[in-house]
Design a protein around this motif. Sequence first.
Motif, PDB file in Angstrom:
ATOM      1  N   ASP A 186       6.752  47.470 -10.385  1.00  0.00           N
ATOM      2  CA  ASP A 186       6.261  48.581  -9.995  1.00  0.00           C
ATOM      3  C   ASP A 186       4.936  48.777 -10.975  1.00  0.00           C
ATOM      4  OD1 ASP A 186       8.093  49.792  -8.418  1.00  0.00           O
ATOM      5  OD2 ASP A 186       9.346  50.391 -10.400  1.00  0.00           O
ATOM      6  N   SER A 187       3.994  49.301 -10.277  1.00  0.00           N
ATOM      7  CA  SER A 187       2.724  49.566 -10.875  1.00  0.00           C
ATOM      8  C   SER A 187       2.382  50.966 -10.909  1.00  0.00           C
ATOM      9  CB  SER A 187       1.628  48.776 -10.265  1.00  0.00           C
ATOM     10  OG  SER A 187       1.372  48.805  -8.944  1.00  0.00           O
ATOM     11  N   MET A 188       1.878  51.612 -11.798  1.00  0.00           N
ATOM     12  CA  MET A 188       1.650  53.036 -12.072  1.00  0.00           C
ATOM     13  C   MET A 188       0.204  53.156 -11.528  1.00  0.00           C
ATOM     14  SD  MET A 188       2.187  55.685 -15.004  1.00  0.00           S
ATOM     15  CE  MET A 188       1.363  56.839 -15.118  1.00  0.00           C
ATOM     16  N   ILE A 189      -0.026  53.755 -10.457  1.00  0.00           N
ATOM     17  CA  ILE A 189      -1.306  54.156  -9.884  1.00  0.00           C
ATOM     18  C   ILE A 189      -1.958  55.444 -10.198  1.00  0.00           C
ATOM     19  CG2 ILE A 189      -1.145  52.365  -7.997  1.00  0.00           C
ATOM     20  CD1 ILE A 189      -0.517  54.894  -6.064  1.00  0.00           C
ATOM     21  N   GLY A 190      -1.166  56.418 -10.789  1.00  0.00           N
ATOM     22  CA  GLY A 190      -1.772  57.831 -11.173  1.00  0.00           C
ATOM     23  C   GLY A 190      -0.689  58.501 -11.244  1.00  0.00           C
ATOM     24  N   THR A 191      -1.326  59.685 -11.930  1.00  0.00           N
ATOM     25  CA  THR A 191       0.006  60.681 -12.296  1.00  0.00           C
ATOM     26  C   THR A 191      -0.462  62.091 -11.678  1.00  0.00           C
ATOM     27  OG1 THR A 191      -1.343  61.335 -14.266  1.00  0.00           O
ATOM     28  CG2 THR A 191       0.329  59.951 -14.535  1.00  0.00           C
ATOM     29  N   ASN A 192       0.528  62.728 -11.131  1.00  0.00           N
ATOM     30  CA  ASN A 192       0.439  64.202 -10.934  1.00  0.00           C
ATOM     31  C   ASN A 192       1.045  65.335 -11.691  1.00  0.00           C
ATOM     32  OD1 ASN A 192      -0.680  65.958  -8.853  1.00  0.00           O
ATOM     33  ND2 ASN A 192       1.099  65.599  -7.451  1.00  0.00           N
ATOM     34  N   ASN A 193       0.846  65.215 -12.935  1.00  0.00           N
ATOM     35  CA  ASN A 193       1.550  66.040 -13.730  1.00  0.00           C
ATOM     36  C   ASN A 193       0.706  67.039 -14.261  1.00  0.00           C
ATOM     37  OD1 ASN A 193       3.738  64.264 -13.531  1.00  0.00           O
ATOM     38  ND2 ASN A 193       3.445  63.438 -15.737  1.00  0.00           N
ATOM     39  N   GLY A 194       1.233  68.232 -14.044  1.00  0.00           N
ATOM     40  CA  GLY A 194       0.486  69.473 -14.501  1.00  0.00           C
ATOM     41  C   GLY A 194      -0.795  69.784 -13.633  1.00  0.00           C
ATOM     42  N   THR A 195      -0.802  69.600 -12.369  1.00  0.00           N
ATOM     43  CA  THR A 195      -1.832  69.724 -11.393  1.00  0.00           C
ATOM     44  C   THR A 195      -2.158  71.376 -11.294  1.00  0.00           C
ATOM     45  OG1 THR A 195      -2.951  69.460  -9.449  1.00  0.00           O
ATOM     46  CG2 THR A 195      -0.624  69.726  -9.386  1.00  0.00           C
ATOM     47  N   PRO A 196      -3.200  71.862 -11.354  1.00  0.00           N
ATOM     48  CA  PRO A 196      -3.526  73.164 -11.142  1.00  0.00           C
ATOM     49  C   PRO A 196      -3.438  73.765  -9.760  1.00  0.00           C
ATOM     50  CG  PRO A 196      -5.584  72.138 -11.889  1.00  0.00           C
ATOM     51  CD  PRO A 196      -4.518  71.071 -11.753  1.00  0.00           C
ATOM     52  N   ASP A 197      -3.653  72.735  -8.994  1.00  0.00           N
ATOM     53  CA  ASP A 197      -3.686  73.132  -7.455  1.00  0.00           C
ATOM     54  C   ASP A 197      -2.489  73.286  -6.992  1.00  0.00           C
ATOM     55  OD1 ASP A 197      -6.299  72.703  -7.563  1.00  0.00           O
ATOM     56  OD2 ASP A 197      -6.199  70.678  -6.940  1.00  0.00           O
ATOM     57  N   SER A 198      -2.265  74.471  -6.266  1.00  0.00           N
ATOM     58  CA  SER A 198      -0.742  74.801  -5.740  1.00  0.00           C
ATOM     59  C   SER A 198      -0.803  74.267  -4.364  1.00  0.00           C
ATOM     60  CB  SER A 198      -0.564  76.305  -5.760  1.00  0.00           C
ATOM     61  OG  SER A 198      -1.549  77.029  -4.970  1.00  0.00           O
ATOM     62  N   ARG A 199      -1.960  73.851  -3.735  1.00  0.00           N
ATOM     63  CA  ARG A 199      -1.888  73.400  -2.331  1.00  0.00           C
ATOM     64  C   ARG A 199      -2.437  71.892  -2.050  1.00  0.00           C
ATOM     65  NH1 ARG A 199      -2.635  77.791   1.962  1.00  0.00           N
ATOM     66  NH2 ARG A 199      -3.127  75.941   3.156  1.00  0.00           N
ATOM     67  N   ILE A 200      -2.048  71.114  -1.259  1.00  0.00           N
ATOM     68  CA  ILE A 200      -2.607  69.846  -1.119  1.00  0.00           C
ATOM     69  C   ILE A 200      -4.033  69.819  -0.562  1.00  0.00           C
ATOM     70  CG2 ILE A 200      -2.316  67.720   0.228  1.00  0.00           C
ATOM     71  CD1 ILE A 200       0.637  68.222  -0.136  1.00  0.00           C
ATOM     72  N   ALA A 201      -5.123  69.135  -1.024  1.00  0.00           N
ATOM     73  CA  ALA A 201      -6.290  69.215  -0.468  1.00  0.00           C
ATOM     74  C   ALA A 201      -6.167  68.758   1.055  1.00  0.00           C
ATOM     75  CB  ALA A 201      -7.210  68.454  -1.382  1.00  0.00           C
ATOM     76  N   GLY A 202      -6.909  69.397   1.807  1.00  0.00           N
ATOM     77  CA  GLY A 202      -6.924  68.881   3.420  1.00  0.00           C
ATOM     78  C   GLY A 202      -5.683  69.100   4.248  1.00  0.00           C
ATOM     79  N   ASP A 203      -4.805  69.995   3.751  1.00  0.00           N
ATOM     80  CA  ASP A 203      -3.823  70.349   4.624  1.00  0.00           C
ATOM     81  C   ASP A 203      -4.267  71.410   5.926  1.00  0.00           C
ATOM     82  OD1 ASP A 203      -4.333  72.933   3.388  1.00  0.00           O
ATOM     83  OD2 ASP A 203      -2.285  73.329   2.691  1.00  0.00           O
ATOM     84  N   ASN A 204      -3.464  71.528   6.806  1.00  0.00           N
ATOM     85  CA  ASN A 204      -3.920  72.221   7.851  1.00  0.00           C
ATOM     86  C   ASN A 204      -2.694  73.193   8.365  1.00  0.00           C
ATOM     87  OD1 ASN A 204      -2.026  70.594   8.801  1.00  0.00           O
ATOM     88  ND2 ASN A 204      -2.929  69.534  10.481  1.00  0.00           N
ATOM     89  N   VAL A 205      -2.062  73.730   7.183  1.00  0.00           N
ATOM     90  CA  VAL A 205      -1.349  74.919   7.504  1.00  0.00           C
ATOM     91  C   VAL A 205      -1.500  76.012   8.217  1.00  0.00           C
ATOM     92  CG1 VAL A 205       0.469  76.171   6.080  1.00  0.00           C
ATOM     93  CG2 VAL A 205      -0.104  74.022   5.470  1.00  0.00           C
TER      94      VAL A 205
END
Length: 86
Positions: free
Chosen positions: A52-71
Motif C-alpha cells: 500500500d502506498s499513500m498518495i494523499g490525504t483528504n482529512n479536514g477538507t473545507p469543501d463540502s462538494r467535489i470539484a467538477g460535479d454535475n449534480v
Amino acid sequence: MSDDGSLALLLLGPAGGVGLYWALYRYYRNTDKSQAYERETKVDAKIVTGTDSMIGTNNGTPDSRIAGDNVREYRTRVQRIRKDGG
C-alpha cells in the motif's frame, strides 16, 4: 351421503392445500438441485501479499462538494432515448 365420505371430502381440502404448498415450495426453492457452496466448493487460503502506498490525504477538507460535479446539471447527466432509434 355417508359420514365416511363427507369426512374424506372434508379432509381433501386441507390435504390438497398442503400438497400444493409443498409442490410450489419444492419447485421454487430447488433445494435438491442448488449448489451447497460450503460443502462442494474448495477454497484454498493463501498468504496476502502486496503493498500500500499513500498518495494523499483528504482529512479536514473545507469543501463540502467535489470539484467538477454535475449534480445541478441534470440535462447533461441524463441521456434521453430518442424514439427514432438514434
